[in-house]
Motif scaffolding. Sequence first.
Motif, PDB file in Angstrom:
ATOM      1  N   ASP A 264     -12.618   2.508  14.031  1.00  0.00           N
ATOM      2  CA  ASP A 264     -11.551   3.327  14.604  1.00  0.00           C
ATOM      3  C   ASP A 264     -10.588   3.821  13.540  1.00  0.00           C
ATOM      4  O   ASP A 264     -10.118   4.957  13.588  1.00  0.00           O
ATOM      5  CB  ASP A 264     -10.778   2.511  15.648  1.00  0.00           C
ATOM      6  CG  ASP A 264      -9.583   3.258  16.196  1.00  0.00           C
ATOM      7  OD1 ASP A 264      -9.772   4.079  17.106  1.00  0.00           O
ATOM      8  OD2 ASP A 264      -8.452   3.034  15.692  1.00  0.00           O
ATOM      9  N   SER A 265     -10.277   2.967  12.564  1.00  0.00           N
ATOM     10  CA  SER A 265      -9.315   3.345  11.528  1.00  0.00           C
ATOM     11  C   SER A 265      -9.368   2.357  10.373  1.00  0.00           C
ATOM     12  O   SER A 265      -9.869   1.243  10.506  1.00  0.00           O
ATOM     13  CB  SER A 265      -7.891   3.408  12.102  1.00  0.00           C
ATOM     14  OG  SER A 265      -7.587   2.222  12.811  1.00  0.00           O
ATOM     15  N   VAL A 266      -8.848   2.811   9.249  1.00  0.00           N
ATOM     16  CA  VAL A 266      -8.702   1.979   8.057  1.00  0.00           C
ATOM     17  C   VAL A 266      -7.244   2.020   7.632  1.00  0.00           C
ATOM     18  O   VAL A 266      -6.620   3.093   7.624  1.00  0.00           O
ATOM     19  CB  VAL A 266      -9.595   2.479   6.904  1.00  0.00           C
ATOM     20  CG1 VAL A 266      -9.154   1.889   5.564  1.00  0.00           C
ATOM     21  CG2 VAL A 266     -11.051   2.123   7.168  1.00  0.00           C
ATOM     22  N   PHE A 267      -6.696   0.859   7.317  1.00  0.00           N
ATOM     23  CA  PHE A 267      -5.329   0.743   6.805  1.00  0.00           C
ATOM     24  C   PHE A 267      -5.408   0.134   5.403  1.00  0.00           C
ATOM     25  O   PHE A 267      -6.074  -0.880   5.211  1.00  0.00           O
ATOM     26  CB  PHE A 267      -4.473  -0.188   7.668  1.00  0.00           C
ATOM     27  CG  PHE A 267      -4.232   0.295   9.068  1.00  0.00           C
ATOM     28  CD1 PHE A 267      -2.993   0.794   9.441  1.00  0.00           C
ATOM     29  CD2 PHE A 267      -5.231   0.233  10.023  1.00  0.00           C
ATOM     30  CE1 PHE A 267      -2.758   1.222  10.741  1.00  0.00           C
ATOM     31  CE2 PHE A 267      -5.016   0.657  11.320  1.00  0.00           C
ATOM     32  CZ  PHE A 267      -3.773   1.156  11.682  1.00  0.00           C
ATOM     33  N   GLN A 268      -4.707   0.728   4.453  1.00  0.00           N
ATOM     34  CA  GLN A 268      -4.605   0.117   3.126  1.00  0.00           C
ATOM     35  C   GLN A 268      -3.186   0.275   2.609  1.00  0.00           C
ATOM     36  O   GLN A 268      -2.498   1.262   2.925  1.00  0.00           O
ATOM     37  CB  GLN A 268      -5.603   0.722   2.136  1.00  0.00           C
ATOM     38  CG  GLN A 268      -5.732  -0.117   0.861  1.00  0.00           C
ATOM     39  CD  GLN A 268      -6.967   0.218   0.056  1.00  0.00           C
ATOM     40  OE1 GLN A 268      -7.241   1.377  -0.200  1.00  0.00           O
ATOM     41  NE2 GLN A 268      -7.723  -0.794  -0.349  1.00  0.00           N
ATOM     42  N   LEU A 269      -2.741  -0.701   1.815  1.00  0.00           N
ATOM     43  CA  LEU A 269      -1.360  -0.785   1.376  1.00  0.00           C
ATOM     44  C   LEU A 269      -1.237  -0.648  -0.130  1.00  0.00           C
ATOM     45  O   LEU A 269      -2.079  -1.146  -0.879  1.00  0.00           O
ATOM     46  CB  LEU A 269      -0.752  -2.134   1.785  1.00  0.00           C
ATOM     47  CG  LEU A 269      -1.023  -2.632   3.203  1.00  0.00           C
ATOM     48  CD1 LEU A 269      -0.419  -4.023   3.377  1.00  0.00           C
ATOM     49  CD2 LEU A 269      -0.479  -1.660   4.235  1.00  0.00           C
ATOM     50  N   ASP A 270      -0.158   0.007  -0.572  1.00  0.00           N
ATOM     51  CA  ASP A 270       0.307  -0.084  -1.953  1.00  0.00           C
ATOM     52  C   ASP A 270       1.465  -1.065  -1.975  1.00  0.00           C
ATOM     53  O   ASP A 270       2.371  -0.981  -1.132  1.00  0.00           O
ATOM     54  CB  ASP A 270       0.789   1.280  -2.474  1.00  0.00           C
ATOM     55  CG  ASP A 270      -0.363   2.182  -2.883  1.00  0.00           C
ATOM     56  OD1 ASP A 270      -1.493   1.690  -2.964  1.00  0.00           O
ATOM     57  OD2 ASP A 270      -0.123   3.385  -3.110  1.00  0.00           O
ATOM     58  N   VAL A 271       1.450  -1.976  -2.920  1.00  0.00           N
ATOM     59  CA  VAL A 271       2.424  -3.063  -2.961  1.00  0.00           C
ATOM     60  C   VAL A 271       3.123  -3.085  -4.319  1.00  0.00           C
ATOM     61  O   VAL A 271       2.490  -2.908  -5.360  1.00  0.00           O
ATOM     62  CB  VAL A 271       1.719  -4.424  -2.732  1.00  0.00           C
ATOM     63  CG1 VAL A 271       2.679  -5.577  -2.929  1.00  0.00           C
ATOM     64  CG2 VAL A 271       1.090  -4.456  -1.339  1.00  0.00           C
ATOM     65  N   ALA A 272       4.422  -3.289  -4.310  1.00  0.00           N
ATOM     66  CA  ALA A 272       5.199  -3.483  -5.541  1.00  0.00           C
ATOM     67  C   ALA A 272       6.439  -4.292  -5.192  1.00  0.00           C
ATOM     68  O   ALA A 272       7.022  -4.131  -4.114  1.00  0.00           O
ATOM     69  CB  ALA A 272       5.588  -2.147  -6.178  1.00  0.00           C
ATOM     70  N   ASP A 273       6.831  -5.169  -6.119  1.00  0.00           N
ATOM     71  CA  ASP A 273       8.043  -5.996  -5.938  1.00  0.00           C
ATOM     72  C   ASP A 273       8.003  -6.801  -4.641  1.00  0.00           C
ATOM     73  O   ASP A 273       9.023  -7.008  -3.980  1.00  0.00           O
ATOM     74  CB  ASP A 273       9.300  -5.116  -5.970  1.00  0.00           C
ATOM     75  CG  ASP A 273       9.419  -4.325  -7.263  1.00  0.00           C
ATOM     76  OD1 ASP A 273       9.042  -4.873  -8.317  1.00  0.00           O
ATOM     77  OD2 ASP A 273       9.856  -3.170  -7.213  1.00  0.00           O
ATOM     78  N   GLY A 274       6.808  -7.223  -4.245  1.00  0.00           N
ATOM     79  CA  GLY A 274       6.677  -8.057  -3.065  1.00  0.00           C
ATOM     80  C   GLY A 274       6.840  -7.342  -1.744  1.00  0.00           C
ATOM     81  O   GLY A 274       6.906  -7.986  -0.695  1.00  0.00           O
ATOM     82  N   ARG A 275       6.897  -6.016  -1.758  1.00  0.00           N
ATOM     83  CA  ARG A 275       7.067  -5.229  -0.533  1.00  0.00           C
ATOM     84  C   ARG A 275       5.985  -4.151  -0.452  1.00  0.00           C
ATOM     85  O   ARG A 275       5.425  -3.725  -1.460  1.00  0.00           O
ATOM     86  CB  ARG A 275       8.440  -4.550  -0.506  1.00  0.00           C
ATOM     87  CG  ARG A 275       9.630  -5.509  -0.377  1.00  0.00           C
ATOM     88  CD  ARG A 275       9.736  -6.093   1.018  1.00  0.00           C
ATOM     89  NE  ARG A 275      10.983  -6.817   1.239  1.00  0.00           N
ATOM     90  CZ  ARG A 275      12.072  -6.283   1.765  1.00  0.00           C
ATOM     91  NH1 ARG A 275      12.079  -5.014   2.116  1.00  0.00           N
ATOM     92  NH2 ARG A 275      13.159  -7.020   1.941  1.00  0.00           N
ATOM     93  N   ILE A 276       5.754  -3.688   0.755  1.00  0.00           N
ATOM     94  CA  ILE A 276       4.803  -2.599   0.975  1.00  0.00           C
ATOM     95  C   ILE A 276       5.493  -1.281   0.667  1.00  0.00           C
ATOM     96  O   ILE A 276       6.494  -0.923   1.296  1.00  0.00           O
ATOM     97  CB  ILE A 276       4.295  -2.609   2.429  1.00  0.00           C
ATOM     98  CG1 ILE A 276       3.539  -3.913   2.712  1.00  0.00           C
ATOM     99  CG2 ILE A 276       3.391  -1.400   2.681  1.00  0.00           C
ATOM    100  CD1 ILE A 276       3.222  -4.115   4.185  1.00  0.00           C
ATOM    101  N   GLN A 277       4.955  -0.549  -0.313  1.00  0.00           N
ATOM    102  CA  GLN A 277       5.541   0.726  -0.734  1.00  0.00           C
ATOM    103  C   GLN A 277       4.910   1.925  -0.036  1.00  0.00           C
ATOM    104  O   GLN A 277       5.553   2.959   0.133  1.00  0.00           O
ATOM    105  CB  GLN A 277       5.383   0.893  -2.252  1.00  0.00           C
ATOM    106  CG  GLN A 277       5.910  -0.268  -3.073  1.00  0.00           C
ATOM    107  CD  GLN A 277       7.407  -0.401  -3.001  1.00  0.00           C
ATOM    108  OE1 GLN A 277       8.119   0.598  -2.893  1.00  0.00           O
ATOM    109  NE2 GLN A 277       7.916  -1.629  -3.061  1.00  0.00           N
ATOM    110  N   ALA A 278       3.655   1.790   0.337  1.00  0.00           N
ATOM    111  CA  ALA A 278       2.959   2.892   1.017  1.00  0.00           C
ATOM    112  C   ALA A 278       1.878   2.315   1.918  1.00  0.00           C
ATOM    113  O   ALA A 278       1.270   1.283   1.612  1.00  0.00           O
ATOM    114  CB  ALA A 278       2.349   3.856   0.003  1.00  0.00           C
ATOM    115  N   ILE A 279       1.651   2.982   3.040  1.00  0.00           N
ATOM    116  CA  ILE A 279       0.583   2.625   3.976  1.00  0.00           C
ATOM    117  C   ILE A 279      -0.292   3.857   4.157  1.00  0.00           C
ATOM    118  O   ILE A 279       0.204   4.940   4.476  1.00  0.00           O
ATOM    119  CB  ILE A 279       1.154   2.185   5.338  1.00  0.00           C
ATOM    120  CG1 ILE A 279       2.086   0.981   5.168  1.00  0.00           C
ATOM    121  CG2 ILE A 279       0.022   1.866   6.314  1.00  0.00           C
ATOM    122  CD1 ILE A 279       2.872   0.643   6.423  1.00  0.00           C
TER     123      ILE A 279
END
Length: 307
Positions: A264-279
């Motif tokens: 149905d869908s794919v989710f991927q994250l960019d991470v920096a400084d312990g937080r999600i910067q982009a989804i």
Amino acid sequence: MTTDTATAVFEEHRPVLLGVAYRMLGRVADAEDVVQEAWLRWSGADHGNVRESRGYLVRITTRLAIDRLRQIKARGETYVGPWLPEPYVTDFGDTAPDAAERAVLADSVSLAVLVVLESLSPLERAVFVLREAFGFPYAEIAAMLDREEPAIRQLATRARRHVEERRPRYEVDPAQRRDLTERFLAAAAGGDLESLMELLAPDVRLVGDSGGKARAPLRVLESADKVGRFLVGAARKGVPGLSARILELNGGPAVLALSGDKPDSVFQLDVADGRIQAIYIIRNPDKLRSLAEVEDGAEDGPGAAQG
């Protein structure tokens, strides 16, 4: 070289060829077509004149990918909403036994970098991929592309500067990305806005790719408040028979959501400084076809479908 030997040599290098073609095109089906065409040319070549099979095959594949990319750009098709590359299952295996080399390969196939590569010319993209991802010497790249070495060095410098100026900053630490991906999946699936807000950077971005063929934002969402509320709203609407698993796509952990046994869908994250910067969310069904038969051995995440 016998037919069996020629086949064995090609299969030995197939992962590298597919890796080059995918980084050039950002489309799995197109990359596979290019590699198949490379095989046809290899099978009909005079192997007695080939001094080094890997370089020869990469040259054929790169040139075919450049031609395909130029054809795609020439069509000038209008895409509905934001565009993201087609998700690509990555298993570097023996092609990158060294941890540093694996990190380079993972970075060069990430969604964030591939989006930036779309803004390079086909020749710049080829030089960047061959040099930055696969470490080919400038002289060898020049021979592959029928250019002088100084010209190749200039193209490499220009492409590298372009990518560095436009790529978002993120961390490639596998353990941290995996941890945040698992926590994100639990919070998003449960519609837990408070937990989501703890994970999201204040200026987080959500990029949804549906191609106009599924429900997804047609513009990039920015800010933790907008992104969090969108995710909670999507969870409340729900998808029939939804399950999820975590697997490696584009060099890092990603969530594959399934409706029944259909992606149905794919989710991927960019991470920096312990937080999600982009989804990044990919919902265009045309881009999920290659994931329809994900291996049963793929790693399962929280709430994942079993078996």
